[in-house]
Design a protein around this motif. Structure first.
Motif, PDB file in Angstrom:
ATOM      1  N   LYS A  99       0.825  -1.206   0.000  1.00  0.00           N
ATOM      2  CA  LYS A  99       0.000   0.000   0.000  1.00  0.00           C
ATOM      3  C   LYS A  99       0.859   1.257   0.000  1.00  0.00           C
ATOM      4  O   LYS A  99       0.555   2.233  -0.692  1.00  0.00           O
ATOM      5  CB  LYS A  99      -0.938  -0.004   1.212  1.00  0.00           C
ATOM      6  CG  LYS A  99      -2.070  -1.017   1.102  1.00  0.00           C
ATOM      7  CD  LYS A  99      -3.050  -0.881   2.253  1.00  0.00           C
ATOM      8  CE  LYS A  99      -4.210  -1.860   2.087  1.00  0.00           C
ATOM      9  NZ  LYS A  99      -5.231  -1.708   3.159  1.00  0.00           N
ATOM     10  N   VAL A 100       1.942   1.237   0.774  1.00  0.00           N
ATOM     11  CA  VAL A 100       2.842   2.395   0.818  1.00  0.00           C
ATOM     12  C   VAL A 100       3.468   2.631  -0.557  1.00  0.00           C
ATOM     13  O   VAL A 100       3.506   3.764  -1.056  1.00  0.00           O
ATOM     14  CB  VAL A 100       3.949   2.189   1.881  1.00  0.00           C
ATOM     15  CG1 VAL A 100       5.033   3.259   1.737  1.00  0.00           C
ATOM     16  CG2 VAL A 100       3.349   2.236   3.281  1.00  0.00           C
ATOM     17  N   CYS A 101       3.946   1.573  -1.173  1.00  0.00           N
ATOM     18  CA  CYS A 101       4.562   1.700  -2.496  1.00  0.00           C
ATOM     19  C   CYS A 101       3.558   2.201  -3.526  1.00  0.00           C
ATOM     20  O   CYS A 101       3.887   3.039  -4.382  1.00  0.00           O
ATOM     21  CB  CYS A 101       5.150   0.359  -2.939  1.00  0.00           C
ATOM     22  SG  CYS A 101       6.593  -0.152  -1.991  1.00  0.00           S
ATOM     23  N   THR A 102       2.321   1.714  -3.443  1.00  0.00           N
ATOM     24  CA  THR A 102       1.274   2.167  -4.372  1.00  0.00           C
ATOM     25  C   THR A 102       0.984   3.648  -4.179  1.00  0.00           C
ATOM     26  O   THR A 102       0.840   4.400  -5.160  1.00  0.00           O
ATOM     27  CB  THR A 102      -0.017   1.352  -4.152  1.00  0.00           C
ATOM     28  OG1 THR A 102       0.252  -0.025  -4.412  1.00  0.00           O
ATOM     29  CG2 THR A 102      -1.120   1.825  -5.085  1.00  0.00           C
ATOM     30  N   LEU A 103       0.897   4.093  -2.927  1.00  0.00           N
ATOM     31  CA  LEU A 103       0.668   5.511  -2.639  1.00  0.00           C
ATOM     32  C   LEU A 103       1.778   6.382  -3.217  1.00  0.00           C
ATOM     33  O   LEU A 103       1.523   7.434  -3.820  1.00  0.00           O
ATOM     34  CB  LEU A 103       0.565   5.732  -1.125  1.00  0.00           C
ATOM     35  CG  LEU A 103      -0.722   5.284  -0.430  1.00  0.00           C
ATOM     36  CD1 LEU A 103      -0.559   5.370   1.077  1.00  0.00           C
ATOM     37  CD2 LEU A 103      -1.899   6.136  -0.879  1.00  0.00           C
ATOM     38  N   GLY A 108       4.011  10.004  -8.057  1.00  0.00           N
ATOM     39  CA  GLY A 108       5.148  10.212  -8.947  1.00  0.00           C
ATOM     40  C   GLY A 108       6.494   9.692  -8.507  1.00  0.00           C
ATOM     41  O   GLY A 108       7.508   9.967  -9.163  1.00  0.00           O
ATOM     42  N   PHE A 109       6.545   8.910  -7.416  1.00  0.00           N
ATOM     43  CA  PHE A 109       7.836   8.386  -6.969  1.00  0.00           C
ATOM     44  C   PHE A 109       8.124   7.031  -7.610  1.00  0.00           C
ATOM     45  O   PHE A 109       7.232   6.203  -7.779  1.00  0.00           O
ATOM     46  CB  PHE A 109       7.864   8.239  -5.437  1.00  0.00           C
ATOM     47  CG  PHE A 109       8.028   9.540  -4.719  1.00  0.00           C
ATOM     48  CD1 PHE A 109       9.294  10.049  -4.462  1.00  0.00           C
ATOM     49  CD2 PHE A 109       6.918  10.265  -4.315  1.00  0.00           C
ATOM     50  CE1 PHE A 109       9.448  11.256  -3.813  1.00  0.00           C
ATOM     51  CE2 PHE A 109       7.066  11.476  -3.668  1.00  0.00           C
ATOM     52  CZ  PHE A 109       8.333  11.982  -3.407  1.00  0.00           C
ATOM     53  N   LYS A 110       9.369   6.832  -7.956  1.00  0.00           N
ATOM     54  CA  LYS A 110       9.808   5.545  -8.493  1.00  0.00           C
ATOM     55  C   LYS A 110      10.290   4.696  -7.323  1.00  0.00           C
ATOM     56  O   LYS A 110      11.298   5.002  -6.684  1.00  0.00           O
ATOM     57  CB  LYS A 110      10.936   5.741  -9.506  1.00  0.00           C
ATOM     58  CG  LYS A 110      11.379   4.450 -10.185  1.00  0.00           C
ATOM     59  CD  LYS A 110      12.472   4.721 -11.202  1.00  0.00           C
ATOM     60  CE  LYS A 110      12.920   3.413 -11.857  1.00  0.00           C
ATOM     61  NZ  LYS A 110      13.999   3.650 -12.860  1.00  0.00           N
ATOM     62  N   VAL A 111       9.572   3.622  -7.058  1.00  0.00           N
ATOM     63  CA  VAL A 111       9.912   2.773  -5.927  1.00  0.00           C
ATOM     64  C   VAL A 111       9.982   1.312  -6.370  1.00  0.00           C
ATOM     65  O   VAL A 111       9.476   0.937  -7.429  1.00  0.00           O
ATOM     66  CB  VAL A 111       8.878   2.912  -4.780  1.00  0.00           C
ATOM     67  CG1 VAL A 111       8.862   4.327  -4.235  1.00  0.00           C
ATOM     68  CG2 VAL A 111       7.491   2.503  -5.244  1.00  0.00           C
ATOM     69  N   VAL A 112      10.606   0.493  -5.541  1.00  0.00           N
ATOM     70  CA  VAL A 112      10.751  -0.925  -5.823  1.00  0.00           C
ATOM     71  C   VAL A 112       9.378  -1.604  -5.748  1.00  0.00           C
ATOM     72  O   VAL A 112       8.585  -1.320  -4.849  1.00  0.00           O
ATOM     73  CB  VAL A 112      11.715  -1.580  -4.801  1.00  0.00           C
ATOM     74  CG1 VAL A 112      11.834  -3.082  -5.052  1.00  0.00           C
ATOM     75  CG2 VAL A 112      13.084  -0.920  -4.880  1.00  0.00           C
ATOM     76  N   ASP A 113       9.104  -2.492  -6.697  1.00  0.00           N
ATOM     77  CA  ASP A 113       7.806  -3.174  -6.726  1.00  0.00           C
ATOM     78  C   ASP A 113       7.650  -4.159  -5.567  1.00  0.00           C
ATOM     79  O   ASP A 113       6.624  -4.173  -4.891  1.00  0.00           O
ATOM     80  CB  ASP A 113       7.627  -3.922  -8.055  1.00  0.00           C
ATOM     81  CG  ASP A 113       7.386  -2.967  -9.213  1.00  0.00           C
ATOM     82  OD1 ASP A 113       6.770  -1.914  -8.984  1.00  0.00           O
ATOM     83  OD2 ASP A 113       7.828  -3.268 -10.330  1.00  0.00           O
ATOM     84  N   GLU A 114       8.649  -4.984  -5.340  1.00  0.00           N
ATOM     85  CA  GLU A 114       8.588  -5.972  -4.265  1.00  0.00           C
ATOM     86  C   GLU A 114       9.868  -5.909  -3.434  1.00  0.00           C
ATOM     87  O   GLU A 114      10.776  -6.707  -3.620  1.00  0.00           O
ATOM     88  CB  GLU A 114       8.395  -7.376  -4.844  1.00  0.00           C
ATOM     89  CG  GLU A 114       7.055  -7.560  -5.538  1.00  0.00           C
ATOM     90  CD  GLU A 114       6.838  -8.987  -5.995  1.00  0.00           C
ATOM     91  OE1 GLU A 114       7.680  -9.857  -5.677  1.00  0.00           O
ATOM     92  OE2 GLU A 114       5.833  -9.249  -6.679  1.00  0.00           O
TER      93      GLU A 114
END
Length: 204
Positions: A99-103, A108-114
């Motif tokens: 949920k944090v990564c989706t938010l 607009g942030f590029k974050v690790v999927d898993e």
């Protein structure tokens, strides 16, 4: 009662449900886990864009992000490191992390999927179903491994160096285990404690 044998299960199953209850009514109360989700995070931008956040860099360098369901709290740092606290099982950590990564992706942030989740500390509570004389217990298990100052704290602080955990023992037979990174450590610590107390006639 006879000593309860140590049960070994895969960590994912141990963390998913309270399967430790047969040991000494052990319940996981909190799991602290960390990971890295990005090369860097703009915390000022995050606190402006995402609700349920708190960021006071003059007091603490991290941003607090609360997820209502599963109920968890995250500390986000500029380095991209994230710490999760409040979960009682690994599945809730994974759900909250997603949920944090989706938010963050939505703003607009590029974050690790898993991201790889690393458990840093497990806090568990339990009941030995017997009473303890704390003075006798502290003397019997070894003063070099224990701290007992009843005027400061009403329990024994028992350090199990071999397992890397700390146990808090109370006269009621209630215990708290902290410092473990795997639930096997909790199991082993409680089983070892119970065996030691029973062998020395300290559990009434």
């Amino acid at each position: 009662p006879p000593p309860v044998p140590v049960r070994h299960h895969p960590q994912k199953h141990l963390l998913s449900k309270s399967v430790l209850t047969a040991m000494a009514d052990i319940t996981i109360q909190n799991i602290v886990a960390s990971t890295t989700i990005a090369d860097s995070l703009d915390l000022d931008s995050i606190t402006r864009s995402i609700p349920n956040t708190s960021y006071r860099p003059g007091i603490f360098p991290g941003l607090v992000l609360r997820i209502p369901q599963p109920k968890t709290a995250f500390l986000l740092f500029k380095s991209g490191k994230v710490v999760c606290t409040g979960a009682k099982n690994l599945e809730d950590i994974k759900k909250s992390m997603k949920k944090v990564c989706t938010l963050l992706k939505k703003v607009g942030f590029k974050v690790v999927d898993e991201p790889e989740i690393n458990v840093q500390n497990i806090v568990a509570s339990g009941d030995l179903h017997g009473e303890l004389n704390l003075v006798s217990t502290a003397l019997a298990v070894g003063l070099e491994n224990t701290e007992y100052e009843p005027e400061i704290f009403p329990g024994i602080v028992y350090r199990m160096e071999d397992l890397g955990v700390v146990l808090l023992l109370f006269s009621s037979g209630k215990i708290v285990c902290t410092g473990a990174r795997k639930t096997q450590q909790v199991e082993q610590a409680v089983d070892q404690l119970r065996r030691e107390l029973e062998a020395k006639g300290l559990l009434y």
